[in-house]
Design an enzyme around this catalytic site. Structure first.
Site, PDB file in Angstrom:
ATOM      1  CE  LYS A  11    -120.142  71.185  65.381  1.00 31.47           C
ATOM      2  NZ  LYS A  11    -118.885  72.396  65.570  1.00 31.47           N
ATOM      3  CE1 TYR A  51    -121.740  76.146  67.850  1.00 34.79           C
ATOM      4  CE2 TYR A  51    -123.418  76.590  65.875  1.00 34.79           C
ATOM      5  CZ  TYR A  51    -122.251  75.717  66.854  1.00 34.79           C
ATOM      6  OH  TYR A  51    -121.643  74.408  66.599  1.00 34.79           O
ATOM      7  NE  ARG A  87    -117.626  69.739  75.153  1.00 36.42           N
ATOM      8  CZ  ARG A  87    -117.460  71.056  74.204  1.00 36.42           C
ATOM      9  NH1 ARG A  87    -118.346  71.577  73.633  1.00 36.42           N
ATOM     10  NH2 ARG A  87    -116.741  71.983  75.060  1.00 36.42           N
ATOM     11  CB  THR A  93    -112.131  73.185  69.884  1.00 38.06           C
ATOM     12  OG1 THR A  93    -113.490  73.078  70.790  1.00 38.06           O
ATOM     13  CG2 THR A  93    -113.379  73.971  68.746  1.00 38.06           C
ATOM     14  CG  ASN A 118    -115.412  70.681  65.455  1.00 33.95           C
ATOM     15  OD1 ASN A 118    -116.624  71.158  65.246  1.00 33.95           O
ATOM     16  ND2 ASN A 118    -115.407  71.547  66.538  1.00 33.95           N
ATOM     17  CG  HIS A 121    -122.843  70.920  69.188  1.00 36.23           C
ATOM     18  ND1 HIS A 121    -122.612  72.583  69.934  1.00 36.23           N
ATOM     19  CD2 HIS A 121    -124.141  71.009  69.845  1.00 36.23           C
ATOM     20  CE1 HIS A 121    -122.881  72.806  70.815  1.00 36.23           C
ATOM     21  NE2 HIS A 121    -123.771  71.728  70.948  1.00 36.23           N
ATOM     22  CD  GLU A 132    -126.250  73.665  73.116  1.00 36.59           C
ATOM     23  OE1 GLU A 132    -126.631  72.041  73.253  1.00 36.59           O
ATOM     24  OE2 GLU A 132    -125.767  74.249  73.140  1.00 36.59           O
TER      25      GLU A 132
HETATM   26  P1  DAT Z   1    -117.307  72.817  70.761  1.00 34.35           P
HETATM   27  O1  DAT Z   1    -117.902  73.238  69.193  1.00 34.35           O
HETATM   28  O2  DAT Z   1    -115.828  72.751  71.348  1.00 34.35           O
HETATM   29  O3  DAT Z   1    -118.511  73.224  72.086  1.00 34.35           O
HETATM   30  P2  DAT Z   1    -117.043  76.373  70.996  1.00 34.35           P
HETATM   31  O4  DAT Z   1    -118.490  76.524  71.220  1.00 34.35           O
HETATM   32  O5  DAT Z   1    -115.565  76.997  71.841  1.00 34.35           O
HETATM   33  O6  DAT Z   1    -115.959  74.476  71.169  1.00 34.35           O
HETATM   34  O7  DAT Z   1    -117.126  76.705  69.801  1.00 34.35           O
HETATM   35  C1  DAT Z   1    -118.025  76.234  68.846  1.00 34.35           C
HETATM   36  C2  DAT Z   1    -118.070  76.397  67.678  1.00 34.35           C
HETATM   37  O8  DAT Z   1    -117.150  77.486  66.575  1.00 34.35           O
HETATM   38  C3  DAT Z   1    -116.375  74.903  66.924  1.00 34.35           C
HETATM   39  O9  DAT Z   1    -117.186  73.971  67.333  1.00 34.35           O
HETATM   40  C4  DAT Z   1    -116.024  75.469  66.076  1.00 34.35           C
HETATM   41  C5  DAT Z   1    -115.467  77.177  66.082  1.00 34.35           C
HETATM   42  N1  DAT Z   1    -114.956  77.830  66.687  1.00 34.35           N
HETATM   43  C6  DAT Z   1    -114.398  78.185  68.028  1.00 34.35           C
HETATM   44  N2  DAT Z   1    -113.576  78.272  68.015  1.00 34.35           N
HETATM   45  C7  DAT Z   1    -113.006  78.891  66.840  1.00 34.35           C
HETATM   46  C8  DAT Z   1    -111.938  79.503  66.331  1.00 34.35           C
HETATM   47  N3  DAT Z   1    -110.843  80.617  67.287  1.00 34.35           N
HETATM   48  N4  DAT Z   1    -111.682  79.623  64.968  1.00 34.35           N
HETATM   49  C9  DAT Z   1    -112.159  79.088  63.769  1.00 34.35           C
HETATM   50  N5  DAT Z   1    -113.577  78.061  64.072  1.00 34.35           N
HETATM   51  C10 DAT Z   1    -113.759  78.458  65.526  1.00 34.35           C
HETATM   52 MG    MG Z   2    -119.793  74.861  72.157  1.00 35.09          MG
END
Ligand code: DAT
Ligand code: MG
Length: 138
Positions: A11, A51, A87, A93, A118, A121, A132
């Protein structure tokens, strides 16, 4: 039998902090193979599709804003169980909660901003990996 594939993104925070090499080193050290790679600044359109499952959530707009704020490195990686394996390498996350030893746990932290920055991805299923990879390596 062809090996499983996943999409990994370094990212904008990972690229800006100069952690691309460290992140890809961990992927390769684990034994996964990088088979394609590109650097680009993603459009809002691409990111909204990427997303789409998060549309409507409070962090959706900040997420698109952050993800389009600078270049990302998109990586096609392959190996047996690479989806689950990456993962696991990435960690939880929330980088504060992510276990030490993981990319997010070792290298990430909470910066007090609206979206979790973070570093990486990784696709979360064979279906999302296929979808994707089609978006980022059209
Ligand atoms: P991951 O990237 O672990 O698959 P995700 O798909 O649930 O997580 O969410 C996509 C991204 O969105 C994640 O990398 C960071 C952001 N995100 C997710 N949940 C969040 C939250 N509660 N507050 C802020 N950012 C968040
Ligand atoms: Mg995700």
């Amino acid at each position: 039998m062809s090996a499983e594939e996943t999409l990994i993104l370094v990212k904008p925070d990972g690229v800006a902090r100069g952690l691309t090499g460290e992140i890809l080193r961990r992927v390769e050290a684990k034994g996964y193979r990088i088979t394609d790679l590109r650097m680009l600044t993603a459009s809002r359109e691409l990111l909204a599709e990427h997303y789409e499952e998060h549309e409507g959530k409070p962090f959706f707009e900040p997420l698109l804003e952050f993800m389009s704020s600078g270049p990302v490195v998109a990586v096609r990686a392959e190996g047996n169980r690479v989806i689950e394996g990456f993962r696991s390498l990435a960690g939880a996350t929330d980088p504060t909660a992510a276990a030490p030893g993981t990319i997010r746990g070792d290298l990430g932290r909470d910066w007090g901003v609206a979206v979790q920055q973070n570093l990486v991805h990784g696709s979360d299923s064979t279906l999302s990996a296929e979808r994707e990879l089609g978006l980022w390596f059209a």
